[in-house]
Design a protein around this motif. Structure first.
Motif, short mmCIF file in Angstrom:
data_model
loop_
_atom_site.label_atom_id
_atom_site.label_comp_id
_atom_site.label_asym_id
_atom_site.label_seq_id
_atom_site.Cartn_x
_atom_site.Cartn_y
_atom_site.Cartn_z
N ASP B 233 67.87 75.50 54.72
CA ASP B 233 66.55 74.40 53.98
C ASP B 233 65.68 75.66 53.26
O ASP B 233 64.76 75.68 52.65
CB ASP B 233 66.24 73.57 54.66
N ARG B 253 69.96 76.89 50.40
CA ARG B 253 71.14 76.14 48.74
C ARG B 253 69.69 76.08 47.88
O ARG B 253 68.63 77.02 48.10
CB ARG B 253 70.21 74.19 49.27
N PRO B 254 69.65 76.31 46.58
CA PRO B 254 69.20 75.74 45.54
C PRO B 254 67.69 74.74 46.19
O PRO B 254 67.90 74.06 46.31
CB PRO B 254 69.94 75.12 45.03
N GLY B 255 66.69 75.23 45.49
CA GLY B 255 65.26 75.01 45.30
C GLY B 255 64.76 75.29 46.64
O GLY B 255 63.64 74.43 46.73
N SER B 256 65.77 75.89 47.61
CA SER B 256 64.39 76.04 48.59
C SER B 256 64.05 77.45 49.00
O SER B 256 63.92 78.11 47.52
CB SER B 256 65.48 76.43 50.36
N MET B 257 63.22 78.18 49.72
CA MET B 257 62.76 79.17 50.11
C MET B 257 62.79 80.62 50.66
O MET B 257 63.69 79.74 51.95
CB MET B 257 60.95 79.20 50.27
N LEU B 274 69.55 85.52 39.71
CA LEU B 274 68.21 84.62 40.86
C LEU B 274 67.76 83.10 39.92
O LEU B 274 68.13 82.72 40.83
CB LEU B 274 66.97 86.06 40.30
N PHE B 275 67.40 83.65 38.82
CA PHE B 275 67.71 82.39 38.07
C PHE B 275 68.12 81.03 38.31
O PHE B 275 68.57 80.12 38.66
CB PHE B 275 67.21 82.71 36.67
N PHE B 276 69.68 81.64 37.68
CA PHE B 276 70.76 80.37 37.74
C PHE B 276 71.31 80.27 39.61
O PHE B 276 71.23 78.74 39.36
CB PHE B 276 71.82 80.49 36.79
N ALA B 277 70.63 81.08 40.47
CA ALA B 277 71.08 80.40 41.75
C ALA B 277 69.53 79.41 41.91
O ALA B 277 70.07 78.95 43.11
CB ALA B 277 70.83 81.91 42.61
N GLN B 278 68.61 79.98 41.27
CA GLN B 278 67.57 78.45 41.52
C GLN B 278 66.72 78.71 43.12
O GLN B 278 67.02 77.81 43.93
CB GLN B 278 68.05 77.13 41.34
N ARG B 279 67.39 80.08 43.98
CA ARG B 279 66.80 80.14 44.91
C ARG B 279 64.75 80.69 44.63
O ARG B 279 64.64 81.46 44.04
CB ARG B 279 67.23 81.23 45.90
N GLY B 280 63.78 80.24 45.28
CA GLY B 280 62.34 80.69 45.90
C GLY B 280 62.31 81.69 46.55
O GLY B 280 63.31 81.98 48.00
N MET B 281 61.41 82.86 46.89
CA MET B 281 61.04 83.67 46.91
C MET B 281 59.55 84.35 47.18
O MET B 281 59.12 84.28 46.03
CB MET B 281 61.91 84.65 46.80
N ILE B 282 59.65 84.51 48.87
CA ILE B 282 58.10 85.25 48.48
C ILE B 282 58.22 86.33 49.85
O ILE B 282 58.22 85.56 51.10
CB ILE B 282 56.65 84.26 48.54
#
Lengths: 338, 338
Positions: B233, B253-257, B274-282
């Motif tokens: 998560d 997981r997809p949608g996580s940060m 990164l787009f298709f992995a759909q992971r968020g990053m900061i």
């Protein structure tokens, strides 16, 4: 039946094809009420994505169910349905987490620019209305299938909140839907980056408070002026080029999120630059299914009118002209009548 | 006074230097109670960052105020203070937004591995304790200055919530603090990726529920097994290499940060992947100042003991040996006594 096939860049034809049939017990067949051309259809049309074999085009759809497979339980023939451009089972852990576009069984819809279409994973993908919707709402319900849902996801991913200052990069149909979504989510200020008069006008109608016609560094400078040099609380990136992505990063304030929904083409990020910029990012194909019930309700109760994004209507047989009109920016988005 | 100077990769010396003086009316001078060596100090020590002129090392600090500039209002001589490794005014829009590490007046602390140090922007940066803390809490209070605050930010940026399944990539001091932070933020399951026994043990003490000793693809496969192939998560990336960043993305997981706090060195991201992995990053330098009051309270009330991350203590004059011990992985983190 008529169907739209892309043979090579620039070569799209509407021709007779066999009608689709149930292939798996979870399929449904629908008769399209309307369909349309997506900005992403232009990537292969322009040769930016390879076309290795004839492609059955179209992934935005709504219509009436004509047949369902033996395992389909939630929709039945005669119902009007809308589905996401991403097919999902709505039961796997990723769907339950709200990221249907990463569903364990994910498939992407194809063949929607046709009279009839097969929709796999019908139970997880389709939502039926209580009754047959009035004709004038068909364009808006069609928009919910992708372009509206994608703009909405961009705003959700960028964490637009009541009072937010939002920048929308890109004045294509998705960007315009991003403006609409930001407005619905309570943004105070919505800065639309657009240099086309007709798109600026629609953005303003959808809730934009400011228009920035400049691009690149000049556009960023203008946004920074408008935000007292702080940057935006949320940025929606709706293009997918290196320049547009850099613009999005440079317009965002440190600690904010960029929701990027333009499929990146030739885009790379430098890890260290992104680190010190301290901008957050999340993108991906929109999990439209998560938002679909809410969006359909907003449309059916006439609270939003995303269908206005269609500024060209053609019969399906003239789909090729619809592609050309969008490619040449004579149209924002083409609706194909059936 | 004694101060630690890096002359060239591998060449760090403790030598006599002039005592610092007030240079701006917002400065404070503090006498260090203890200081330490940061994993990021190893970048120039190893030659991964250029050393163009002698560098006054050290950005983690706590101690007693000895002098303040004429405009300093919130701290006074005699008080014990802790400050962030990022100097900030705590009043600009970025500080008020919680991102002090992007402060309009941001500076990075230097010269902390010394007997005395100058702290610019003292009002915005330093927090005083109500009374002189007991000696045994000094290491933990020192840790709050950077390593704890950075691990905490990683967990905050990754949006760890009660019940989350968390992966921590990297078993350096920051990664271990990330484990501690995830535990405090209510994570149910904390998977620490570590292959060093002493670090695994400390991770378990700090709240890790699982240890994954494998790296790269094998490590990802193990995490995916542990998470029923869903992914985590929330992922804390605490290294900064291309491999560790890829591991973080693949474990999420997809949608996580992903909160990434290891300063990226030679890291690039492919936009479309990164787009298709759909992971968020900061990521970014941690806004430690945001967390500092809470962290100091947790330490002073003995609810957390981050000071255990120091597994080597040396007098300041032996700082060079401290660098070597960390470089050779004989020590997780070196505390320098004064």
């Amino acid at each position: 039946m008529l169907a739209t096939i892309l043979y090579a860049p620039g070569d799209v034809r509407v021709e007779q094809r066999d009608e689709p049939t149930i292939q798996r017990p979870t399929d449904a067949i629908i008769r399209l009420s309307a369909t349309c051309i997506c900005g992403s259809d232009l990537w292969p049309f322009r040769g930016a994505n390879p076309v290795t074999s004839p492609m059955a085009m179209g992934h935005e759809y709504c219509g009436v169910v004509v047949e369902v497979g033996s395992e389909v339980k939630t929709v039945r023939p005669g119902q009007f349905v809308v589905g996401s451009f991403v097919l999902s089972d709505n039961t796997c852990p990723h769907c339950r987490y709200g990221f249907h576009s990463s569903c364990e069984q994910r498939e992407f819809m194809t063949g929607g620019q046709a009279e009839l279409a097969r929709v796999p994973l019908a139970d997880g993908t389709l939502i039926a209305t209580a009754e047959m919707p009035p004709d004038d709402l068909i364009p808006s319900l069609l928009a919910a299938s992708d372009v509206l849902g994608t703009g909405w996801y961009a705003a959700d991913a960028a964490r637009v909140q009541p009072g937010s200052t939002v920048v929308v990069v890109g004045d294509g149909a998705v960007g315009l839907m991003g403006v609409l979504a930001a407005k619905q989510l309570g943004a105070d200020r919505i800065i639309a980056m657009s240099r086309h008069k007709s798109r600026q006008d629609l953005a303003l109608d959808y809730g934009a408070t400011d228009i920035v016609a400049e691009r690149g560094e000049a556009g960023v400078a203008r946004v920074r002026d408008l935000t007292r040099r702080i940057g935006a609380d949320a940025v929606l990136e709706c293009v997918g080029t290196q320049e547009s992505m850099q613009t999005a990063i440079d317009c965002a304030r440190p600690g904010s999120m960029i929701g990027y929904v333009g499929v990146p083409h030739g885009v790379t990020f430098d890890g260290q630059a992104l680190f010190f910029a301290q901008r957050g990012m999340i993108g991906g194909p929109a999990p439209v299914r998560r938002f679909l019930p809410q969006l359909m309700d907003l449309i059916l109760t006439r609270q939003i009118n995303p269908g206005r994004v269609f500024d060209l209507e053609l019969p399906l047989r003239d789909a090729a002209e619809g592609y050309r009109a969008m490619d040449e920016r004579r149209a924002i988005k083409t609706l194909l009548r059936l």
